[in-house]
Design a protein around this motif. Structure first.
Motif, mmCIF file in Angstrom:
data_model
loop_
_atom_site.group_PDB
_atom_site.id
_atom_site.type_symbol
_atom_site.label_atom_id
_atom_site.label_comp_id
_atom_site.label_asym_id
_atom_site.label_seq_id
_atom_site.Cartn_x
_atom_site.Cartn_y
_atom_site.Cartn_z
ATOM 1 N N ILE A 59 0.868 -1.173 0.000
ATOM 2 C CA ILE A 59 0.000 0.000 0.000
ATOM 3 C C ILE A 59 0.905 1.224 0.000
ATOM 4 C CG2 ILE A 59 -1.769 1.283 1.271
ATOM 5 C CD1 ILE A 59 -2.503 -1.434 2.594
ATOM 6 N N LYS A 60 0.676 2.130 -0.938
ATOM 7 C CA LYS A 60 1.499 3.333 -1.010
ATOM 8 C C LYS A 60 0.664 4.575 -0.708
ATOM 9 C CE LYS A 60 5.088 1.571 -4.054
ATOM 10 N NZ LYS A 60 5.954 1.837 -5.222
ATOM 11 N N ILE A 61 1.165 5.372 0.229
ATOM 12 C CA ILE A 61 0.495 6.604 0.634
ATOM 13 C C ILE A 61 1.545 7.719 0.639
ATOM 14 C CG2 ILE A 61 -0.683 7.793 2.522
ATOM 15 C CD1 ILE A 61 -1.849 5.048 3.291
ATOM 16 N N ALA A 62 1.382 8.684 -0.248
ATOM 17 C CA ALA A 62 2.393 9.732 -0.425
ATOM 18 C C ALA A 62 1.975 11.083 0.153
ATOM 19 C CB ALA A 62 2.729 9.881 -1.903
ATOM 20 N N SER A 63 0.755 11.182 0.678
ATOM 21 C CA SER A 63 0.295 12.477 1.173
ATOM 22 C C SER A 63 -0.836 12.286 2.185
ATOM 23 C CB SER A 63 -0.209 13.346 0.015
ATOM 24 O OG SER A 63 -1.376 12.775 -0.564
ATOM 25 N N ARG A 64 -1.155 13.372 2.873
ATOM 26 C CA ARG A 64 -2.285 13.354 3.807
ATOM 27 C C ARG A 64 -3.567 13.002 3.078
ATOM 28 N NH1 ARG A 64 -4.423 18.648 7.261
ATOM 29 N NH2 ARG A 64 -6.415 17.751 7.955
ATOM 30 N N GLU A 65 -3.766 13.587 1.910
ATOM 31 C CA GLU A 65 -4.993 13.351 1.147
ATOM 32 C C GLU A 65 -5.136 11.883 0.756
ATOM 33 O OE1 GLU A 65 -4.039 17.433 1.375
ATOM 34 O OE2 GLU A 65 -2.813 15.795 0.560
ATOM 35 N N GLN A 66 -4.032 11.274 0.348
ATOM 36 C CA GLN A 66 -4.084 9.862 -0.016
ATOM 37 C C GLN A 66 -4.360 8.994 1.202
ATOM 38 O OE1 GLN A 66 -0.647 8.596 -2.243
ATOM 39 N NE2 GLN A 66 -0.933 10.142 -3.838
ATOM 40 N N GLY A 67 -3.818 9.393 2.343
ATOM 41 C CA GLY A 67 -4.067 8.653 3.575
ATOM 42 C C GLY A 67 -5.537 8.714 3.969
ATOM 43 N N GLU A 68 -6.128 9.889 3.840
ATOM 44 C CA GLU A 68 -7.539 10.051 4.189
ATOM 45 C C GLU A 68 -8.434 9.250 3.242
ATOM 46 O OE1 GLU A 68 -8.212 14.241 4.230
ATOM 47 O OE2 GLU A 68 -7.165 14.534 6.148
ATOM 48 N N LYS A 69 -8.070 9.230 1.967
ATOM 49 C CA LYS A 69 -8.844 8.464 0.989
ATOM 50 C C LYS A 69 -8.760 6.969 1.287
ATOM 51 C CE LYS A 69 -9.353 7.628 -3.985
ATOM 52 N NZ LYS A 69 -8.841 7.961 -5.341
ATOM 53 N N TRP A 70 -7.557 6.499 1.661
ATOM 54 C CA TRP A 70 -7.373 5.073 1.969
ATOM 55 C C TRP A 70 -8.184 4.669 3.204
ATOM 56 C CZ3 TRP A 70 -4.981 2.362 6.075
ATOM 57 C CH2 TRP A 70 -4.795 0.990 5.842
ATOM 58 N N LEU A 71 -8.181 5.503 4.225
ATOM 59 C CA LEU A 71 -8.939 5.212 5.444
ATOM 60 C C LEU A 71 -10.438 5.128 5.144
ATOM 61 C CD1 LEU A 71 -7.123 7.529 8.014
ATOM 62 C CD2 LEU A 71 -7.099 5.024 7.991
ATOM 63 N N LYS A 72 -10.905 6.027 4.292
ATOM 64 C CA LYS A 72 -12.330 6.047 3.948
ATOM 65 C C LYS A 72 -12.701 4.827 3.120
ATOM 66 C CE LYS A 72 -16.332 8.154 3.978
ATOM 67 N NZ LYS A 72 -17.092 8.398 5.212
ATOM 68 N N THR A 73 -11.858 4.493 2.142
ATOM 69 C CA THR A 73 -12.142 3.364 1.263
ATOM 70 C C THR A 73 -12.016 2.034 1.982
ATOM 71 O OG1 THR A 73 -11.333 4.606 -0.646
ATOM 72 C CG2 THR A 73 -11.490 2.224 -0.886
ATOM 73 N N GLN A 74 -10.965 1.900 2.794
ATOM 74 C CA GLN A 74 -10.666 0.630 3.429
ATOM 75 C C GLN A 74 -11.537 0.354 4.652
ATOM 76 O OE1 GLN A 74 -8.441 -1.298 2.015
ATOM 77 N NE2 GLN A 74 -8.302 -2.982 3.477
#
Length: 214
Positions: A59-74
């Protein structure tokens, strides 16, 4: 001189009448810097062998925005309106340690029962690969959904397999029950039955039949 042995927590899942804590840890104790032997080690629990077939995903997370999207999706976790902290851990460079980045969201809302108290993601600075995930739920939410320990084992293993090294074919699973933290002299029948039962799952990789901490 001695130094503490490696023990790192990977993720926490609380979806049962018990709180399930998943971590990877080689041993508990201290290592003599001259001899390399473990000293003052706590009794080692026997682990059960689990055959696996890792898929090598990441799993690759390069920014705060990507982290928030992953938390919401997962997990369906929304972090809007919560406090946020970012740390680039630049001190690791000076100490010769792995360079990492961490993103942390804290929810201290007093309005009803929050979805979470704290959630954090840690990534490798070079590859943006997720290497650590931590989720703390409020006590009120820990008992909303109940699940047996055996079912929790299956869910934990299924969650790990996609991200394991394809060359890894076996894990050693150690399950620590709440009773193991209670001294022998305590009358367990007199303890509060309403207390949360916290079970800890420790997964160790096995290579050539030997437990290792990757």
């Amino acid at each position: 001189m001695s130094k503490p042995n490696k023990c790192s927590q990977h993720r926490v899942v609380t979806n049962t009448s018990s709180s399930i804590n998943t971590r990877a840890c080689l041993t508990i104790g201290w290592i003599d810097a001259l001899t390399g032997k473990v000293i003052g080690e706590e009794a080692k629990l026997a682990g059960e062998g689990v055959l696996v077939k890792g898929e090598g995903k990441s799993i690759k997370i390069a920014s705060r925005e990507q982290g928030e999207k992953w938390l919401k999706t997962q997990f369906g976790i929304g972090v809007s309106g919560t406090a946020f902290e970012y740390d680039d851990h630049k001190d690791n460079l000076l100490e010769g340690l792995q360079t990492i980045k961490s993103y942390r969201w804290m929810n201290d809302s007093n309005k009803g029962t929050p979805a979470f108290e704290l959630v954090s993601l840690t990534t490798d600075e070079q590859s943006d690969r997720l290497i650590d995930f931590d989720l703390n739920l409020p006590d009120q939410r820990k008992t909303e959904q109940k699940i047996s320990v055996e079912e929790a084992k299956k869910k934990e293993i299924a969650a790990l397999v996609p991200y394991l090294d394809p060359a890894l074919t076996e894990l050693s699973l150690i399950v620590e029950s709440p009773e193991e933290d209670i001294p022998e002299w305590v009358d367990k029948n007199k303890l509060d039955k309403e207390e949360d039962n916290a079970y800890s799952f420790t997964f160790l990789g096995k290579r050539n039949g030997v437990e290792v901490s990757d």
